[in-house]
Design a protein around this motif. Structure first.
Motif, short mmCIF file in Angstrom:
data_model
loop_
_atom_site.label_atom_id
_atom_site.label_comp_id
_atom_site.label_asym_id
_atom_site.label_seq_id
_atom_site.Cartn_x
_atom_site.Cartn_y
_atom_site.Cartn_z
N ALA A 138 -13.35 3.14 -3.71
CA ALA A 138 -12.81 1.85 -3.27
C ALA A 138 -11.38 2.01 -2.79
N ALA A 139 -10.57 2.78 -3.53
CA ALA A 139 -9.18 2.98 -3.15
C ALA A 139 -9.07 3.71 -1.81
N SER A 140 -9.98 4.65 -1.58
CA SER A 140 -9.96 5.39 -0.31
C SER A 140 -10.28 4.46 0.86
N VAL A 141 -11.26 3.60 0.67
CA VAL A 141 -11.63 2.66 1.74
C VAL A 141 -10.49 1.68 2.01
N VAL A 142 -9.89 1.15 0.94
CA VAL A 142 -8.78 0.21 1.10
C VAL A 142 -7.60 0.89 1.79
N ARG A 143 -7.33 2.14 1.41
CA ARG A 143 -6.23 2.88 2.06
C ARG A 143 -6.46 2.99 3.56
N VAL A 144 -7.67 3.38 3.96
CA VAL A 144 -7.96 3.54 5.39
C VAL A 144 -7.83 2.21 6.12
N GLY A 149 4.06 0.62 -8.17
CA GLY A 149 4.47 1.22 -6.91
C GLY A 149 5.97 1.23 -6.77
N SER A 150 6.45 1.52 -5.60
CA SER A 150 7.87 1.72 -5.37
C SER A 150 8.40 0.76 -4.33
N VAL A 175 3.69 6.16 5.83
CA VAL A 175 4.18 5.60 4.57
C VAL A 175 3.06 4.84 3.86
N THR A 176 2.24 4.13 4.63
CA THR A 176 1.09 3.44 4.05
C THR A 176 0.18 4.42 3.34
N THR A 177 -0.08 5.55 3.97
CA THR A 177 -0.91 6.59 3.35
C THR A 177 -0.28 7.07 2.05
N ALA A 230 -0.89 7.63 -3.64
CA ALA A 230 -0.31 7.67 -4.98
C ALA A 230 -1.09 6.76 -5.92
N LEU A 231 -1.49 5.60 -5.44
CA LEU A 231 -2.26 4.67 -6.26
C LEU A 231 -3.63 5.25 -6.62
N GLU A 232 -4.27 5.89 -5.65
CA GLU A 232 -5.56 6.53 -5.91
C GLU A 232 -5.44 7.53 -7.06
N GLN A 233 -4.39 8.34 -7.02
CA GLN A 233 -4.22 9.37 -8.04
C GLN A 233 -3.94 8.77 -9.41
N LEU A 234 -3.10 7.75 -9.45
CA LEU A 234 -2.79 7.08 -10.72
C LEU A 234 -4.05 6.49 -11.35
#
Length: 278
Positions: A85-91, A177-178, A200-202, A207-211
């Motif tokens: 889900a995080a990967s799809v949202v990131r893209v 996040g930052s 920067v979006t990536t 970072a969120l995916e990894q956390l």
């Protein structure tokens, strides 16, 4: 704590869906908690039909799981599912940045800076709820500017899976996040540099995916919830699992909606800390 309360009579299916999704994402309905349509309908002041439709939709989105003649319950976070889900949202956010930056005017830049100010203030105050809300507002500016309705719908569908993990498994607002990363994103948008905005979006979403992945894997391997998470309720008829020392077992939907905000849910005591957060 908030509790379910009656909703208006317009768009009943959607109102039930929104109330139940928010309760699941916030953790008021804990992972593993049984969901009985008659009980939920009673607390929402609805018939069972719109509640059943809402539960079916939440099942399609991965927040609810059902087994015919056995149970309907809130799903437990699974690292692979959240990672996907995080990967799809990131893209989708990368796409929104790539196409939205050239269309973003001064008003949009101002809105992003104001959202980031609210985000930074919320992080300083350890207010996870406010931080996540401000974060959503900031990124939504680019989504709206892009005009891509398919991307917006995809983000809306899969973000709750991620936000649920953030709220339940992360221990402080700093994990949201930052503000510095946000500032870099906004500067790139203001400069009209779509390539940098995408980069920067990536960085933000990777970072969120990894956390999220790390936090869930700790819970899956050890069997002990990560900081801020409560022990899941059992399905109807199942025995209650033992909890780790000091952990509490969340109960199911409350029997009384006293002093609650409209359309919200919370478990009856005993509960884990009410707003477990990233």
């Amino acid at each position: 704590m908030d509790a379910l309360r009656p909703v208006g009579r317009t768009l009943l299916r959607d109102r039930a869906y929104e109330a139940l999704r928010e309760a699941i994402v916030r953790g008021d309905l804990a992972p593993g908690a049984p969901l009985k349509d008659a009980d939920l309908a009673d607390r929402l002041g609805l018939s069972r039909a719109p509640v059943r439709e809402a539960l079916a939709r939440l099942g399609d989105e991965g927040l609810v799981e059902s087994k015919p003649q056995s149970y309907t319950r809130v799903t437990r976070p699974v690292s692979r599912v959240v990672r996907d889900a995080a990967s799809v949202v990131r893209v989708m956010h990368e796409l929104a940045a790539r196409t939205g930056v050239p269309l973003l005017g001064p008003e949009g830049i101002r809105a992003m800076r104001q959202a980031n100010e609210r985000f930074a203030a919320a992080v300083r105050a350890s207010d996870v709820e406010a931080a996540l809300h401000a974060d959503d507002e900031l990124h939504q500016v680019l989504v709206v500017a892009s005009g891509n309705h398919a991307a917006a719908a995809t983000i809306a569908r899969y973000t709750p899976l991620i936000r649920r993990v953030e709220r339940r498994l992360f221990g402080d607002a700093g994990s949201c996040g930052s503000a510095e990363l946000h500032a870099r994103l906004i500067d790139a948008c203001e400069a009209g540099d779509a390539t940098e905005a995408v980069r920067v979006t990536t960085e933000i979403w990777a970072a969120l995916e990894q956390l999220a992945d790390d936090a869930i894997e700790v819970a899956e391997v050890t069997g002990i919830p990560a900081p801020g998470a409560s022990t899941p309720s059992t399905a109807p008829g199942a025995s209650t699992p033992s909890t780790a020392p000091g952990a509490s077992t969340p109960s199911t939907v409350p029997a009384s909606p006293s002093s609650a905000a409209p359309g919200s849910v919370a478990p009856t005591p005993p509960t884990a800390p009410g707003s477990a957060a990233p």
